[in-house]
Design a protein around this motif. Structure first.
Motif, PDB file in Angstrom:
ATOM      1  N   TRP A  83       0.832  -1.211   0.000  1.00  0.00           N
ATOM      2  CA  TRP A  83       0.000   0.000   0.000  1.00  0.00           C
ATOM      3  C   TRP A  83       0.865   1.257   0.000  1.00  0.00           C
ATOM      4  CZ3 TRP A  83      -5.289   0.431  -0.364  1.00  0.00           C
ATOM      5  CH2 TRP A  83      -5.846   1.665  -0.068  1.00  0.00           C
ATOM      6  N   THR A 115     -15.686   9.884  -1.230  1.00  0.00           N
ATOM      7  CA  THR A 115     -15.487   8.852  -0.212  1.00  0.00           C
ATOM      8  C   THR A 115     -15.539   9.465   1.184  1.00  0.00           C
ATOM      9  OG1 THR A 115     -13.097   9.125  -0.531  1.00  0.00           O
ATOM     10  CG2 THR A 115     -14.153   7.326  -1.701  1.00  0.00           C
ATOM     11  N   LYS A 135     -14.243   2.885  10.385  1.00  0.00           N
ATOM     12  CA  LYS A 135     -13.335   2.232   9.442  1.00  0.00           C
ATOM     13  C   LYS A 135     -12.694   3.208   8.459  1.00  0.00           C
ATOM     14  CE  LYS A 135     -16.034  -2.060   9.528  1.00  0.00           C
ATOM     15  NZ  LYS A 135     -16.811  -3.032   8.711  1.00  0.00           N
ATOM     16  N   SER A 188      -6.484   7.414  -1.807  1.00  0.00           N
ATOM     17  CA  SER A 188      -7.877   7.266  -2.245  1.00  0.00           C
ATOM     18  C   SER A 188      -7.952   6.697  -3.650  1.00  0.00           C
ATOM     19  CB  SER A 188      -8.586   8.626  -2.187  1.00  0.00           C
ATOM     20  OG  SER A 188      -8.677   9.086  -0.858  1.00  0.00           O
ATOM     21  N   MET A 191      -7.260   2.997  -3.291  1.00  0.00           N
ATOM     22  CA  MET A 191      -8.392   2.271  -2.698  1.00  0.00           C
ATOM     23  C   MET A 191      -9.513   2.087  -3.710  1.00  0.00           C
ATOM     24  SD  MET A 191     -10.328   2.901   0.928  1.00  0.00           S
ATOM     25  CE  MET A 191     -10.831   4.580   0.613  1.00  0.00           C
ATOM     26  N   ALA A 192      -9.739   3.107  -4.551  1.00  0.00           N
ATOM     27  CA  ALA A 192     -10.856   3.060  -5.484  1.00  0.00           C
ATOM     28  C   ALA A 192     -10.522   2.393  -6.808  1.00  0.00           C
ATOM     29  CB  ALA A 192     -11.372   4.477  -5.738  1.00  0.00           C
ATOM     30  N   TYR A 267     -16.736  -5.280  -8.073  1.00  0.00           N
ATOM     31  CA  TYR A 267     -16.097  -4.937  -6.804  1.00  0.00           C
ATOM     32  C   TYR A 267     -16.265  -6.043  -5.770  1.00  0.00           C
ATOM     33  CZ  TYR A 267     -15.812  -0.024  -8.381  1.00  0.00           C
ATOM     34  OH  TYR A 267     -15.532   1.130  -9.057  1.00  0.00           O
ATOM     35  N   LEU A 270     -19.737  -6.183  -1.689  1.00  0.00           N
ATOM     36  CA  LEU A 270     -19.523  -5.136  -0.699  1.00  0.00           C
ATOM     37  C   LEU A 270     -20.855  -4.601  -0.177  1.00  0.00           C
ATOM     38  CD1 LEU A 270     -16.711  -2.922  -2.285  1.00  0.00           C
ATOM     39  CD2 LEU A 270     -16.502  -4.476  -0.355  1.00  0.00           C
ATOM     40  N   ASP A 274     -19.538   0.053   2.851  1.00  0.00           N
ATOM     41  CA  ASP A 274     -18.157  -0.028   2.369  1.00  0.00           C
ATOM     42  C   ASP A 274     -18.024   0.504   0.951  1.00  0.00           C
ATOM     43  OD1 ASP A 274     -16.631  -0.876   4.491  1.00  0.00           O
ATOM     44  OD2 ASP A 274     -17.067  -2.992   4.181  1.00  0.00           O
ATOM     45  N   ARG A 277     -17.647   4.070   1.543  1.00  0.00           N
ATOM     46  CA  ARG A 277     -16.340   4.378   2.145  1.00  0.00           C
ATOM     47  C   ARG A 277     -15.219   4.315   1.118  1.00  0.00           C
ATOM     48  NH1 ARG A 277     -12.156   1.205   4.247  1.00  0.00           N
ATOM     49  NH2 ARG A 277     -13.358  -0.683   3.806  1.00  0.00           N
ATOM     50  N   ARG A 278     -15.256   3.318   0.246  1.00  0.00           N
ATOM     51  CA  ARG A 278     -14.145   3.096  -0.679  1.00  0.00           C
ATOM     52  C   ARG A 278     -14.305   3.818  -2.010  1.00  0.00           C
ATOM     53  NH1 ARG A 278     -12.579  -3.174  -0.924  1.00  0.00           N
ATOM     54  NH2 ARG A 278     -11.067  -2.246  -2.334  1.00  0.00           N
ATOM     55  N   TYR A 279     -15.549   3.940  -2.485  1.00  0.00           N
ATOM     56  CA  TYR A 279     -15.765   4.453  -3.842  1.00  0.00           C
ATOM     57  C   TYR A 279     -16.605   5.729  -3.901  1.00  0.00           C
ATOM     58  CZ  TYR A 279     -14.056  -0.206  -4.860  1.00  0.00           C
ATOM     59  OH  TYR A 279     -13.297  -1.359  -4.892  1.00  0.00           O
TER      60      TYR A 279
END
Length: 475
Positions: A83, A115, A135, A188, A191-192, A267, A270, A274, A277-279
């Motif tokens: 990461w 996000t 989270k 970000s 993550m996306a 994805y 999910l 989430d 949160r992620r997208y």
């Protein structure tokens, strides 16, 4: 519009110069009117298994392909992990501007996000008691940047800011808020949009029979796969998949795609919390994966109030890998308590409720209660637990449903109206799930006539029925 389209055309030209193969049956489309940024759309009918595009591995924005990997020891990247390593590389390439091989990629990737990382406190408050708020991880990300990433940039400042007399000062300036925000932007994007990139050659050890060793903790390197990261996703509408080949990554159609249809990646299952949160968006198609987490702290508090909490039993359950920070209640279709309730949660509750003699007998045999055999006392406790969890939300389900008018497709970046609506949709989904479980548990309690009416099942040897948890992976 001209800059938006121009950046897209420059990106596609760069892709072709990099050796990518792109089907003439697809095009990059402006989907901002649907709050979806860019997407990929079919211009002609596409057959199942047909190649949509092929990206050479050399075009992936990854640690392996960046010049930075030749200038910084591999051990440093190993210490950072996949990461932070990719964040470091993306920072380096981004700060190099037009000199970077991936400048065209950065020009089509978003610079603003919906996000949860970027929501204000009043917007996050609309999620109420959703566990997703815990989270987001902005503070922990800041700590990683300050304690792990910036020291590497300072150590190799002459590499990171090559041919710049102010390299040490620039490295120190990476601690500024503006540059921390840039690091969050890179995180970000990863993550996306990033993919776990399977290596072209496996480095796993092979035994005498030709079987490769499996290491579940082995983290695959991450990479930004150009054009693949332009595909949106929408649960069951998934119609394409990325395949890993020796020299390329190939996106192929999973089913026939009609002209005019958008091409969707997957994805995975999910929950909408989430997804947000992620997208930074949600759709009703992901409601089938909604999850509510019940924290271990809440179980502990309720068990203590009921005078059934036992450190000795918790230690035993911890040895059996039953204890967790939280337990999931999931959507099931058709709905059943057994499918929706975490089996570990049921085992935890039933173990705490066992009479001392039965617990000692269980411990001596190294067994666990069977989660599918809930006792009346267990059902009653779980009913109170779910009621308590539902009460943690600030508004009622009925009030939320009455006031909810859907998620507007209007409003630019950071629209409070849109963010409030998405938060309300998430909490409505979680409350509906909790209410469904609460009603089913109440019905089960009424049907069984209370705790005193339900004896425990006994096996052929006269032992109380015990067994494993049938552990499911948490969402």
């Amino acid at each position: 519009m001209a800059d938006f389209d121009g950046a897209g055309q420059a990106f596609l030209s760069w892709l072709q110069q990099s050796g990518a193969e792109i089907s003439p049956k697809i095009k990059l489309e402006d989907l901002r009117h649907a709050q979806a940024g860019r997407g990929v759309v079919a211009t002609q009918d596409i057959a199942e298994h047909e190649l949509l595009f092929r990206i050479p591995r050399s075009a992936i924005l990854s640690v392996e392909n960046s010049i930075l990997s030749k200038e910084i020891p591999a051990a440093t990247f190993d210490t950072l992990g996949p990461w932070l390593s990719l964040i470091l590389v993306m920072l380096y390439e981004y700060l190099n501007g037009d000199a970077s091989n991936w400048a065209a990629c950065f020009s089509v990737l978003p610079s603003e996000f919906e996000t949860l990382m970027y929501w204000t406190e009043d917007e996050l408050a609309e999620l109420q008691a959703s566990a997703v708020v815990n989270k987001i991880g902005k503070e922990s990300a800041n700590e990683m940047f300050l304690e792990q990433l910036i020291p590497v940039i300072k150590e190799f400042a002459h590499v990171f800011f090559a041919d710049d007399d102010r390299a040490p000062q620039k490295a120190e300036e990476m601690r500024d808020e503006r540059n921390l925000t840039l690091m969050h932007r890179m995180g970000s994007l990863i993550m996306a949009y990033a993919f776990d990139v399977e290596p072209s050659v496996s480095h796993k050890d092979v035994d005498e029979e030709g079987y490769a060793s499996e290491d579940e903790d082995e983290a695959l390197p991450k990479g930004m796969v150009p054009l693949a990261d332009m595909l949106n996703a929408d649960a069951d509408r998934n119609n394409a998949r990325l395949f890993y080949e020796a020299d390329s990554l190939d996106m192929k159609a999973l089913k026939p795609i009609r002209a005019g249809d958008e091409i969707y990646n997957d994805y995975g299952p999910l929950p909408r919390s989430d997804l947000l949160r992620r997208y930074g968006y949600i759709t009703d198609n992901y409601a089938q994966y909604d999850v509510v987490e019940v924290s271990m702290d809440l179980v502990t508090d309720l068990a203590t109030t009921a005078s059934i909490y036992s450190e000795a039993r918790i230690e035993y359950l911890d040895e059996k890998e039953v204890i967790d920070t939280g337990y999931d209640i999931t959507v099931s279709d058709p709905f059943t308590l057994q499918e929706s309730l975490s089996p570990e949660l049921v085992v935890l509750v039933e173990t705490l409720l066992l009479p001392d003699e039965e617990f000692e007998h269980l411990k001596m045999k190294g067994k666990l209660p069977k989660p599918e055999r809930m006792t009346s006392k267990g059902t009653e406790f779980l009913h109170r637990l779910v009621q308590t969890r539902l009460a943690q939300y600030a508004s009622s389900l009925d009030d939320d449903v009455r006031d909810f008018t859907g998620i507007p497709n209007v409003g630019g970046h950071g629209s409070k109206e849109r963010r409030f609506a998405m938060a309300k949709a998430v909490r409505i989904g979680e409350k509906r799930l909790l209410k469904q479980v609460e009603d089913a548990l109440a019905e089960k309690v009424a049907r069984e006539g209370g705790a005193s009416k339900r004896p425990r099942d006994v096996d052929e040897e006269g032992d109380v029925e015990m067994g494993g948890t049938g552990k499911r992976q948490r969402a």
